[in-house]
Design an enzyme around this catalytic site. Structure first.
Site, PDB file in Angstrom:
ATOM      1  CE  LYS A 224      -1.764   2.970   2.177  1.00 59.80           C
ATOM      2  NZ  LYS A 224      -1.536   4.403   1.843  1.00 59.80           N
TER       3      LYS A 224
ATOM      4  N   GLY B 117       7.134   5.246   7.784  1.00 64.27           N
ATOM      5  CA  GLY B 117       6.246   6.396   7.871  1.00 64.27           C
ATOM      6  C   GLY B 117       6.401   7.044   9.233  1.00 64.27           C
ATOM      7  CB  SER B 118       4.376   9.547  10.965  1.00 64.73           C
ATOM      8  OG  SER B 118       3.123   8.897  10.979  1.00 64.73           O
TER       9      SER B 118
ATOM     10  NE  ARG C  52      -0.568  11.020  13.018  1.00 59.49           N
ATOM     11  CZ  ARG C  52      -1.564  10.474  12.327  1.00 59.49           C
ATOM     12  NH1 ARG C  52      -2.580   9.919  12.955  1.00 59.49           N
ATOM     13  NH2 ARG C  52      -1.550  10.492  11.003  1.00 59.49           N
TER      14      ARG C  52
ATOM     15  CD  GLU D 100      13.562   0.929   9.198  1.00 63.87           C
ATOM     16  OE1 GLU D 100      14.140   1.914   9.673  1.00 63.87           O
ATOM     17  OE2 GLU D 100      13.988  -0.235   9.320  1.00 63.87           O
TER      18      GLU D 100
ATOM     19  CB  CYS E 176      13.329   9.485   7.843  1.00 69.31           C
ATOM     20  SG  CYS E 176      14.525   8.514   6.922  1.00 69.31           S
TER      21      CYS E 176
ATOM     22  CD  GLU F  30       9.769  13.184  11.185  1.00 69.29           C
ATOM     23  OE1 GLU F  30       8.675  12.616  11.383  1.00 69.29           O
ATOM     24  OE2 GLU F  30      10.703  12.667  10.559  1.00 69.29           O
TER      25      GLU F  30
HETATM   26  P1  NAD Z   1       2.537   8.615   7.405  1.00 67.48           P
HETATM   27  O1  NAD Z   1       2.767   7.856   8.665  1.00 67.48           O
HETATM   28  O2  NAD Z   1       1.526   9.696   7.424  1.00 67.48           O
HETATM   29  O3  NAD Z   1       2.090   7.618   6.241  1.00 67.48           O
HETATM   30  C1  NAD Z   1       2.872   6.513   5.894  1.00 67.48           C
HETATM   31  C2  NAD Z   1       1.983   5.455   5.280  1.00 67.48           C
HETATM   32  O4  NAD Z   1       1.074   4.998   6.272  1.00 67.48           O
HETATM   33  C3  NAD Z   1       1.148   5.954   4.106  1.00 67.48           C
HETATM   34  O5  NAD Z   1       1.099   4.965   3.111  1.00 67.48           O
HETATM   35  C4  NAD Z   1      -0.223   6.163   4.742  1.00 67.48           C
HETATM   36  O6  NAD Z   1      -1.289   6.052   3.839  1.00 67.48           O
HETATM   37  C5  NAD Z   1      -0.242   5.021   5.746  1.00 67.48           C
HETATM   38  N1  NAD Z   1      -1.204   5.209   6.850  1.00 67.48           N
HETATM   39  C6  NAD Z   1      -1.628   6.371   7.404  1.00 67.48           C
HETATM   40  N2  NAD Z   1      -2.549   6.113   8.369  1.00 67.48           N
HETATM   41  C7  NAD Z   1      -2.695   4.773   8.427  1.00 67.48           C
HETATM   42  C8  NAD Z   1      -3.499   3.887   9.208  1.00 67.48           C
HETATM   43  N3  NAD Z   1      -4.359   4.337  10.138  1.00 67.48           N
HETATM   44  N4  NAD Z   1      -3.374   2.559   8.993  1.00 67.48           N
HETATM   45  C9  NAD Z   1      -2.511   2.073   8.067  1.00 67.48           C
HETATM   46  N5  NAD Z   1      -1.755   2.851   7.284  1.00 67.48           N
HETATM   47  C10 NAD Z   1      -1.828   4.196   7.462  1.00 67.48           C
HETATM   48  O7  NAD Z   1       3.963   9.151   6.932  1.00 67.48           O
HETATM   49  P2  NAD Z   1       4.290   9.999   5.643  1.00 67.48           P
HETATM   50  O8  NAD Z   1       3.800  11.388   5.863  1.00 67.48           O
HETATM   51  O9  NAD Z   1       3.882   9.265   4.423  1.00 67.48           O
HETATM   52  O10 NAD Z   1       5.889   9.970   5.661  1.00 67.48           O
HETATM   53  C11 NAD Z   1       6.657  10.811   6.460  1.00 67.48           C
HETATM   54  C12 NAD Z   1       7.147  10.068   7.686  1.00 67.48           C
HETATM   55  O11 NAD Z   1       7.902   8.928   7.279  1.00 67.48           O
HETATM   56  C13 NAD Z   1       8.113  10.908   8.512  1.00 67.48           C
HETATM   57  O12 NAD Z   1       7.799  10.736   9.868  1.00 67.48           O
HETATM   58  C14 NAD Z   1       9.474  10.308   8.190  1.00 67.48           C
HETATM   59  O13 NAD Z   1      10.450  10.495   9.184  1.00 67.48           O
HETATM   60  C15 NAD Z   1       9.121   8.877   8.011  1.00 67.48           C
HETATM   61  N6  NAD Z   1      10.151   8.154   7.240  1.00 67.48           N
HETATM   62  C16 NAD Z   1      10.959   7.294   7.915  1.00 67.48           C
HETATM   63  C17 NAD Z   1      11.973   6.607   7.234  1.00 67.48           C
HETATM   64  C18 NAD Z   1      12.868   5.639   7.958  1.00 67.48           C
HETATM   65  O14 NAD Z   1      13.540   4.849   7.289  1.00 67.48           O
HETATM   66  N7  NAD Z   1      12.926   5.656   9.264  1.00 67.48           N
HETATM   67  C19 NAD Z   1      12.133   6.810   5.871  1.00 67.48           C
HETATM   68  C20 NAD Z   1      11.274   7.691   5.211  1.00 67.48           C
HETATM   69  C21 NAD Z   1      10.278   8.362   5.914  1.00 67.48           C
END
Ligand code: NAD
Length: 495
Positions: free
Chosen positions: A189, A242-243, A245, A265, A300, A399
């Site tokens: 996804k 992703g985040s 949260r 991650e 990130c 962040e």
């Molecule tokens: P996000 O957490 O908003 O979304 C990430 C993914 O999760 C998206 O595909 C989103 O649709 C999905 N998602 C959102 N809510 C969900 C739910 N309730 N259930 C299941 N899936 C859900 O993050 P973003 O804005 O896409 O990306 C930015 C974040 O990613 C930043 O916090 C960044 O630091 C982090 N990031 C981390 C790394 C790492 O390797 N540590 C690398 C890249 C980005």
């Protein structure tokens, strides 16, 4: 590298894939719903993308499970799986310009970064994962002459992958290459903010010979498609970038469903420690600017907190402000651009909110400031440096994911380490010193998954990538990535 006008011409001719990819073919969402994919550089629509929900996730997981159970991929001899993934690496390389353009238009990162970093890194990730397939052995436990204990690492079944938008293709590669290499089927996804390259990748995977159902890509929103994938009873492992949260929510979904393993991650607030024995302050400053302004700060591992030793602060800040001049937002299709627009209006509003809070809490703006948005002309923010920052300020704690740098100072090594560790995150950290003992001493004490000494952001497919604390648990890249996608089994035989 192509010229600005060549990229502009290519972008006119680009045909993006916009349907879900399930069981080896493109299909609309079962509901028929779509969502728009918007180019953040000019706010124009690129495509109406299938907006999938739990019904589509059910279909994709069923296809992945069926493929896994039938052994069409999981049961192939490792050498054959290797050949197919190597072919996929070649296809990504051959279609590199198209993939680069797709991500640049979809989320605004500069075309030069796509061509120089994201594409070669993604190709390398597939190549390296493919090459490792027939080089990983099982083990025999040293239990004595009358028993034989085999320790096997078997694929888990269906891997659900959920990825972000900041490095769309590369983050997908880091997840699915090792998951596929280990013999699993995958349901991906991608982020709703940049789903297009993943859809094309799935098509290329079929062209490379990946059997139908082994890789499914289901675009949609987090609270619909993402949540359904995370709650699904037939998903055995969830791999997330992703985040923090959302990561916490996924752990909850795993507990509510089948206790699938969740690899995370997540976010970061990486510190950059500049000691007075750093022998090249100019290079430290140039790297510090790149560490927060490249990819518009949507990184990130961005070093968004600088801690500089008081005795050298003045000299360092002069060099930093000079180095920051190199970063000017512009059209990401221009190869000379090193900062594109932010991904969307919501991200721009977030950046604006944090800059305002920094100023309200007493920060002194040295560069940039609140972005000036012009309707219909893209979501551009400028490099922003705020001095007089300290760890109690909101913009130092949280962040931001934008080009906003907090500058704090310290006097002693102990203080620098304590300030750096005073964070919920622990992804990366940079240390600048010419004292070898200090470099080791400080690195050892930093609560961080990755430490760079006299550099920042460097990595390699052979090197694990990931964090501690709220930044995550597993590691992408290296053979350790493969461990996430296998189950360990003992076979204990009495002879
Ligand atoms: P996000 O957490 O908003 O979304 C990430 C993914 O999760 C998206 O595909 C989103 O649709 C999905 N998602 C959102 N809510 C969900 C739910 N309730 N259930 C299941 N899936 C859900 O993050 P973003 O804005 O896409 O990306 C930015 C974040 O990613 C930043 O916090 C960044 O630091 C982090 N990031 C981390 C790394 C790492 O390797 N540590 C690398 C890249 C980005």
């Amino acid at each position: 590298m192509k010229s600005y006008s060549e990229w502009q011409q290519l972008s006119q001719a680009l045909r993006v894939r916009h349907q879900a990819y399930i069981d080896g073919r493109f299909v609309d969402a079962i509901s028929g719903e779509t969502f728009p994919s918007i180019n953040p550089a000019n706010e124009q629509k690129l495509a109406d993308v299938a907006s999938c929900d739990s019904a589509d996730i059910d279909a994709a997981v069923a296809s992945a499970k069926q493929a896994f159970d039938a052994g069409v991929w999981s049961g192939l001899p490792p050498k054959q799986r290797k050949k197919i993934l190597l072919k996929l690496a070649r296809l990504i390389e051959q279609h590199g310009d198209e993939m680069a353009l797709t991500d640049t238009l979809d989320m605004g990162k500069s075309i030069s970064e796509m061509v120089n970093i994201d594409i070669p890194d993604s190709v390398d990730c597939f190549e390296w994962s493919a090459e490792s397939i027939d080089k990983v052995y099982g083990e025999i436990a040293p239990t004595g002459d009358d028993t034989l204990v085999l320790i096997e690492h078997n694929p888990v079944g269906v891997v659900g992958a959920i990825t972000p938008w900041n490095y769309p293709l590369m983050m997908v590669a880091w997840k699915i290459a090792p998951a596929l290499a280990a013999g699993n089927s995958v349901v991906l996804k991608p982020s709703e903010k940049a789903p297009l390259s993943a859809l094309r990748l799935a098509e290329l995977a079929t062209e490379a010979g990946l059997p139908d159902g082994v890789l499914n890509v289901v675009p949609g929103f987090g609270h619909t498609a993402g949540k359904a994938l995370a709650l699904h009873m037939d998903v055995n492992v969830l791999a997330f970038t992703g985040s923090s949260r959302v990561a916490a929510m996924l752990m909850g979904y795993a507990g509510e469903s089948n206790m699938k393993r969740v690899w995370i991650e997540a976010g970061g607030k990486s510190p950059n420690l500049i000691f007075d024995d750093c022998d090249n302050l100019k290079r430290a400053a140039a790297t510090a600017a790149a560490a927060i302004f490249s990819n518009q700060g949507e990184v990130c591992i961005a070093c968004s907190r600088i801690y500089v030793q008081k005795s050298i602060k003045q000299e360092f800040m002069a060099a930093l402000l000079k180095a920051a001049e190199r970063f000017q937002p512009g059209d990401p299709l221009d190869p000379a651009t090193n900062m594109g627009p932010l991904v969307d209006g919501a991200q721009l509003a977030t950046v604006e909110r944090y800059i305002r809070s920094a100023l309200e809490e007493g920060g002194q703006p040295l560069l940039g400031g609140v972005p000036e948005y012009k309707d219909g002309q893209g979501y551009y923010a400028t490099p922003t440096i705020i001095d007089g920052a300290h760890n109690e300020m909101t913009f130092v704690k949280e962040e931001i994911f934008g080009p906003v740098l907090a500058v704090c100072e310290f006097e002693t090594e102990e203080e620098a380490i304590a300030l750096a560790n005073d964070s919920q995150y622990g992804l990366g950290a940079s240390v600048w010193t010419s004292n070898l003992s200090r470099a080791h001493r400080v690195s050892r004490q930093l609560q961080s998954g990755m430490v760079w000494v006299n550099t920042w952001g460097e990595g390699d497919t052979t090197v694990p990538f990931g964090g501690v604390k709220a930044s995550g648990n597993g590691r992408d890249k290296s053979l350790h990535a493969m461990e996430k996608y296998t189950d360990m089994k003992n076979v204990f035989i009495r002879l």
